[in-house]
Every structure is written in C-alpha cells, then in structure tokens.
Design a protein around this motif. Sequence first.
Motif: not given
Length: 596
Positions: A177-205
């Motif tokens: 996998m190539r999706t990358k995470a870059v750590k930030q000063a506040d302890g969070s991460y910036k996530i960049t990449g593409t994922k496929i076949f994500i069930s329920g990845g977007e919805q209005d429920l």
Amino acid sequence: MPIYKAPVEDMNFLLNDVFQIDRYNNLPGFSDASADVREAILDEAAKFSEQVLQPLNSVGDLEGCKRHDDARVTTPTGFKEAFKQLADGGWIGLSAPAEFGGQGLPTTLSQSVNEFMVSANMAFSMYPGLTQGAMAALLVHGTPEQKQTYVPNMVAGKWAGTMNLTEPHCGTDLGLMRTKAVKQADGSYKITGTKIFISGGEQDLTENIVHLVLARIEGAPAGIKGVSLFVVPKMTINPDGTLGAQNGVSCGSIEHKMGIHGNSTCVLNFDNAVGWLIGEENKGMTAMFVMMNEARLGVGVQGLAQSEVAYQNAVAYAKDRLQGRALTGPQAKDKPADPIIVHPDVRRTLMTIRAFNEAARALVVWTSLKSDVAHRSDDQKERQAADDHMGLMTPVIKGMLTDVGFANAASAQQMFGGHGYIVETGVEQFVRDARIAMIYEGANGIQALDLVGRKLPKDGGRAITAFFNEVSSFVKENGANEAMKPYVAPLGASVQHLQQATMWLMQNAMANPDNAGAASTDYLHLFGLVALAYMWARMAKVTQDKIASSSEQPYLKSKLVTGKFFMERMLPETATRLARIQAGAASMMELPAEAF
C-alpha cells in the motif's frame, strides 16, 4: 415477489436446547439475556427483517446508490428511514458495552439477529455490520478518548463505520500500500491516498462516518510491518463533540457491481485528511485484524443467510409449480400435473440446501458462544481455548459457508427454471448478492491458505488437537446408542478422513510447500464438512432426548430426517476431498505458465 420468514424456531432450538445458553450466565451480559428476553428480541428482529428490510431488498437492487456532483451519495428509497428505525431500536449496540450506550448482551444473540437481517436485505445490513466491526477495533485498541468520542455515537446510529484497506494496485498484499501518513505537531496525522471497494464509504444514513484507514507513516519499514491504523472521520470533531468542517476525504466514484447494489461501494480519496493513530505505530494489522475477524464471521453469516432466503423461495415455488407427474403415480389428482416438489431430484436439491443451512446455523451459534467466552470470561484457560477455536473456525466459516452459500443460491435459482433468470422472481438477486461474500474480507483461497499454513500449526497444533479430541469423545460416548448410529458412525469415519488429511499435510507440506497450497481449499471444505457433521450429531442427540416428551413432533422429526440426509448424501464427500489432498501438487504445478 420474493418472500422471507426468519427461522426463529430453529434459532431458539439452538440457543435453548443444543447449546443451552443459560449455562453461560456466569459471563457478563448473559444473565440479562434470559429466555423470555431472547425470545422477545428474536421475535422483534424477525418482524423488522420481514416487514421493513425485506421489502426494500429489491428496491435497493434496482435503484442502487447515486453519487452527486458534489461527491455526496444518496442511498435507495426507504433506506434512510429503515436505518433510523434500526438505530432507534437499539439494534446496532445490542452487544456493545453499556458504558458506551449499548445493551451489553451476548455477541451470540447479535449474530443470530444479524442472520435475519442479512437474509432480508444483505446490502442494507452491511451498513450497521461494518459499524459494529469498527466499534470492536476501537474498543480493543483505541485510547479512552477515542472510545468516548466515537463509540457512543456509533452505538446510537448517529455515526457509521468503515474499513479502508484495499488500494487500486494492491488487494490481499497490504504491504504494497501507498497511502501515507505524515505526523503533525499536535499528534495528529495527515492522510493522503486512494482506497477502493469501501463498503458504505459515503452515504446519507448518518451525519458522520468513522473511517478506519491503513496507511504508512513516513519513514516506516517496508512491507506489512510498516503499516499503521488511523481513525479518520468524514466530518472533523470539535472539542465539545459537535461536528466541524468536512475532513479531507471524499467519494471519487461508486463502483458498478454485480450485486449488493443498495450498499454504496466507493472509491475514497484522502487529501491531507486529519487522522489519529489507533494503537501503536507500525502495528496497524494487529488492530485491523480485530475488525477483520469480526467481519469474516459476519461474511460467513452472509453466505448462510443468502442460502436460507434462496431456499425458502425455492421451496415455495416447488410447492406451487405444476410440472409432470410423480414417478410413483399422480399425487395431485385434481390438477393437470403435480407440484415439482414430488420429484426426487427436486427434493435432493432442497434437502441439500436445508441440511447445510441448519448445520451452518449451529456452527455459527457455537462459534459465537466461543467468541463471548474469549472476550468475557475471567478464566484464562477458558479464554485461551475459546480463542483457539475462533482462530481455527474463522477461515472455515468464512470460506466454506460463502462457497456453499453461493452454490446453494444458484441451486435454488435452478428450481425456478427460466423464471429464475427473470428479475421479477427475485431469486437471481440472491445469486448476485451471494457472490461477493466469497471474495471480500479475504478471498476464500486466502482463507484456505490461512487455515493450512497458519492455523493448523499454531501453538503446536493445539487448536486442531482440541477439536479432534472433542469430536472423537462425542463419537465414543454415543457409539453404543443404537438410535445415534446413523449420525455417529458417519461422523467417526469423516473425522478419520480429516485426521488422515492433517497427517498427510504434516508429512508432505514441509518438503514441498506447493503440496499445502494444492490441498488448502479441499482441506478447508473437508474440515467444514466434519464441523457441520458434528453439529448434526449434536442436534440429533438433543432431538432424540427431547422427542419423547415434546409436543413439537413435526419440527423434531424433520430435524432427525434432515440430519440423516446430511450424513448419507453430503458427508461422503470427505472421502473425495481426502483423495484430492493426497494426490499432491505434481499435476497441478507441472505445466509451464505459457502452456495455459
């Protein structure tokens, strides 16, 4: 139009009589699930499944989900209202801890309810199913703050959950996998990449979606050892718990699929999305496997559930469809032909599906009880034994139940003849929906390799040894019982086949690993047949003990006949599977690739 009636009587028989669930009242949550409570829950789940979800199944299939120009996704007509009823009814948090708003009831009960809902509407059931899996991962590996932030809202059905593993260039081999995470000063991460076949990845429920995402932190080791797990909400969350702005995650497109059209299977783009580490750095697979194991059991239930609903519709058609006369002479003399259920080959098909369904349901309940013991018992030895069982049975349940579930859906379709190929009967949807269960959450070939390559030798073969001991003890204890011989004798022979196959692998897999790979699928199915036979033998024993004093004669007598059919007509396949295993890999691997 298709029909569905939840098998409440069969589920109560398993919970109350075969596995005697009240014996587990020493475990947290079990005493709250008394017999009257279980009965009420199963009855209400049946009503919801039959009256709300089942009518929406064909609607979801025909309408599908729609992606709009602003990357929003809308689900089929009626799904949003049904999801609200699901959430308001407390179904999502049935087994979740009470401290997070759940009811804390046994997982065994929620798995039973899940079967009903999947049979009624598989695509819809995936939305709460994945949410339950995401909650499980957060509860085991999340920080106290993460648990308090996400789990109560997921239990309440305000937020949903997903799992994000697959990328366009890698499926099972997540080390690529190539999706990358870059750590930030506040302890969070910036996530960049593409994922496929994500069930329920977007919805209005729901108002928010909690994405669990595998990614590689900058500078992490190569391969699977450098993968970490992150929680990435669709909407950012303010310190007071209210929702903030849209996070950097969006739906790029919806996949056009063979089945499960009512579930939005998305391509998700992460563009500097804010995420937070779950568990330890570079230990993402450990945390994700909690969710994946939950999902794999759930997928096994999907195979059973589609087999069950397809069976019910095939039976209804076989009783109604007039075609030909019985070989022994006319049965419906007042009609121009007999219903096709009089024909032996139709009976063969229906009995084969039924015998599988009832044993598979027992196997799921048995394994769900082990899951409850593994997570709730305070006895370390009991927990270890239950965890061993779970590890051994998970690939069998996922692999065999979905393989056979799909085959059974196709066999049920065959009962309809040309009408089965027509959309309006609804049976072709069961075939299309069932097919994905063999593929996702680890394709079944991978499940077979996991069973043979990892689960059998794990801890010196402790799990498989315990299984052999339990089944062999049952055979020995009941061998002298004349009434049990039609069940015990075939079970004993099939156990010997499985032991021979296991020994053959021990002797031949090390010298040539291709022998293990060539045997793996046959071994998984051989193992599954033995497990189902053991379930039938246990059910037969309980049925015979109960039948003398029970008024439920038709149900109990049907149980014994169906079990006998399994032993006579289905279990002999173990000999064929053994012969294939012992043939080795030579002819399978001999041709050069260019010869194909």
